[in-house]
Design an enzyme around this catalytic site. Structure first.
Site, PDB file in Angstrom:
ATOM      1  N   THR A 187       0.836  -1.203   0.000  1.00 23.08           N
ATOM      2  CA  THR A 187       0.000   0.000   0.000  1.00 23.08           C
ATOM      3  C   THR A 187       0.871   1.253   0.000  1.00 23.08           C
ATOM      4  OG1 THR A 187      -1.929  -1.047   0.964  1.00 23.08           O
ATOM      5  CG2 THR A 187      -1.633   1.275   1.478  1.00 23.08           C
ATOM      6  N   HIS A 217      -7.398 -10.535  -1.860  1.00 22.79           N
ATOM      7  CA  HIS A 217      -6.841 -10.190  -0.546  1.00 22.79           C
ATOM      8  C   HIS A 217      -7.674 -10.875   0.538  1.00 22.79           C
ATOM      9  CE1 HIS A 217      -4.766  -8.329   2.625  1.00 22.79           C
ATOM     10  NE2 HIS A 217      -4.637  -7.097   2.141  1.00 22.79           N
ATOM     11  N   ASN A 222      -4.721 -10.249   6.540  1.00 27.50           N
ATOM     12  CA  ASN A 222      -4.469  -9.017   7.309  1.00 27.50           C
ATOM     13  C   ASN A 222      -5.686  -8.342   7.941  1.00 27.50           C
ATOM     14  OD1 ASN A 222      -1.832  -9.484   6.742  1.00 27.50           O
ATOM     15  ND2 ASN A 222      -1.675  -7.989   5.076  1.00 27.50           N
ATOM     16  N   TYR A 274      -8.767  -7.943   6.923  1.00 35.63           N
ATOM     17  CA  TYR A 274      -9.773  -7.248   6.096  1.00 35.63           C
ATOM     18  C   TYR A 274     -10.999  -8.150   5.897  1.00 35.63           C
ATOM     19  CZ  TYR A 274      -5.993  -3.937   5.706  1.00 35.63           C
ATOM     20  OH  TYR A 274      -5.001  -3.049   6.028  1.00 35.63           O
ATOM     21  N   ASN A 325      -4.549  -5.579  12.290  1.00 37.34           N
ATOM     22  CA  ASN A 325      -5.908  -5.033  12.295  1.00 37.34           C
ATOM     23  C   ASN A 325      -6.834  -5.757  13.273  1.00 37.34           C
ATOM     24  OD1 ASN A 325      -5.605  -2.881  10.325  1.00 37.34           O
ATOM     25  ND2 ASN A 325      -5.244  -4.514   8.848  1.00 37.34           N
TER      26      ASN A 325
HETATM   27  C1  8OZ Z   1      -0.312  -1.022   5.226  1.00 38.05           C
HETATM   28  C2  8OZ Z   1      -1.115   0.094   5.312  1.00 38.05           C
HETATM   29  C3  8OZ Z   1      -2.398   0.044   4.850  1.00 38.05           C
HETATM   30  C4  8OZ Z   1      -2.887  -1.117   4.287  1.00 38.05           C
HETATM   31  C5  8OZ Z   1      -2.338  -4.809   4.215  1.00 38.05           C
HETATM   32  C6  8OZ Z   1      -3.321  -3.471   2.490  1.00 38.05           C
HETATM   33  O1  8OZ Z   1      -1.819  -4.881   5.320  1.00 38.05           O
HETATM   34  C7  8OZ Z   1      -2.611  -3.494   3.607  1.00 38.05           C
HETATM   35  C8  8OZ Z   1      -2.088  -2.246   4.214  1.00 38.05           C
HETATM   36  C9  8OZ Z   1      -0.797  -2.186   4.683  1.00 38.05           C
HETATM   37  O2  8OZ Z   1      -2.664  -5.821   3.605  1.00 38.05           O
END
Ligand code: 8OZ
Length: 366
Positions: free
Chosen positions: A28, A178, A181, A183, A238
């Site tokens: 990112t 994706h 992480n 999401y 996250n």
């Molecule tokens: C760092 C900052 C924002 C998003 C991920 C898409 O960790 C990200 C991400 C990484 O997969």
């Protein structure tokens, strides 16, 4: 002289041949055009500079406005975004590179300021993550999400499908889902974030459903041989957690293998952190998966060579080293020093820390 290692041997990935096994991981960079979220004016240059990677995986790109969670990340849902990405893929292909786009829905890791009409971000359950996002030029707590209605889930799958169609129109060689992480797809899979009582919550099979249904839909559009997926079984990124990640991901990978996806990209350990963050048997995933195993997280030349030689992986994805070394493959081949990365320029800004890292050829001779 080039150092002997499988890392520099070609690899046949579905219908395409990669020049080597060093992959640029999705990173990112928050440099898309504000408002339109079209890849920024320097994006084509940035990716073309790195085209000697066996495969480039783009930064995560949202499949819808709802799927955006950070300031100025690129999308792949509008005509303008497709046209912007076309410039990127053309430049990479001119240089002989191969490029997949990473398809992203952030779920609850978002902020009302990024959502249509200031709405709440969506999630499997209305549980706010303890974490920050970057929005309006500053770090802010993520917003309280609302739980997706069962009736909305087909729409999410359609968004991934449409994004895949767009990606092919934009000239990508394939797509990476994706699923990592913390999401949306990871939120559905893991019981720390998913407290649903319908067909998408409860036991492992129900929680895995969305990731597998999205994979099936994306593969039906791109072809399974052009569809990869990224997972991170034990990452705490996250604020995500599962009570039994081994059983969960053994099941998920069985499903992905049955769909014949072309690669499984695994963040081993804590994303950007310790590889041994929590016990996990990654060899079990490799064994279960019919396609290529792409390993990621804190690999260097030595570890990459060792793991490839032991046949514990087929491909190795390097993240931060590719930010600061556009010619990473050449540097690794020669055993040359690597440029250090500047974390102050990872997210947002312009050319500085993006397209201005020198190649070996550009460095003054000693
Ligand atoms: C760092 C900052 C924002 C998003 C991920 C898409 O960790 C990200 C991400 C990484 O997969």
């Amino acid at each position: 002289m080039s150092r002997p290692t499988k890392l520099f041997e070609p690899y046949k990935l579905g219908p395409i041949t990669l020049a080597n096994r060093a992959v640029m991981a999705p990173l990112t960079r928050n440099r898309a055009v504000p408002g339109s979220f079209v890849p920024g004016p320097l994006a084509a240059e940035y990716y073309a500079q790195r085209a000697s990677a066996g495969l480039l995986v783009t930064e995560a790109s949202q499949v819808s406005q709802q799927g955006q969670g950070y300031q100025d990340t690129p999308g792949i849902y509008s005509k303008d975004q497709v046209a912007g990405w076309r410039k990127v893929t053309d430049r990479v292909h001119e240089r002989g590179g191969k490029i997949f786009i990473q398809l992203w829905h952030v779920g609850r890791i978002s902020h009302t300021a990024l959502q249509a009409g200031g709405a709440a971000p969506v999630a499997p359950s209305a549980i706010r993550a303890k974490g920050k996002t970057f929005v309006n030029g500053t770090f802010a707590d993520v917003s309280e999400p609302r739980a997706l209605e069962l009736s909305e889930i087909p729409g999410i799958i359609d968004d991934f499908k449409r994004a895949t169609k767009n990606a092919l129109e934009a000239g990508f060689d394939g797509v990476e889902i994706h699923g990592a992480n913390g999401y949306l797809l990871d939120q559905f899979a893991k019981d720390g974030a998913n407290k649903r009582t319908d067909a998408y919550g409860g036991g492992i099979e129900n929680r895995a459903k969305l990731m597998l249904e999205v994979s099936k839909a994306v593969a039906s559009e791109a072809g399974a041989d052009r569809t990869g997926i990224r997972i991170s079984p034990v990452t705490p990124a996250n604020d995500i957690l599962d009570s039994n990640p081994q059983a969960l991901f053994d099941h998920i990978v069985d499903g992905l293998s049955a769909l014949k996806l072309v690669y499984l990209h695994v963040v081993e350990g804590a994303t950007g952190g310790p590889r041994d963050f929590a016990p996990f048997d990654y060899a079990s995933l490799r064994k279960r998966f019919s396609g290529a195993y792409m390993a990621n997280n804190a690999y260097d030349f030595e570890l990459a060579s060792k793991v490839l030689e032991a046949d514990a992986a087929d491909l190795i994805a390097f993240g931060k080293p590719f930010i600061s070394n556009p010619d990473l493959v050449e540097r690794l081949k020669k055993g040359a020093a690597l440029n250090e990365w500047d974390k102050n320029t990872f997210y947002g800004g312009g050319a500085k820390g993006y397209t201005d890292y020198p190649t070996l050829a550009a460095e003054p001779a000693e």
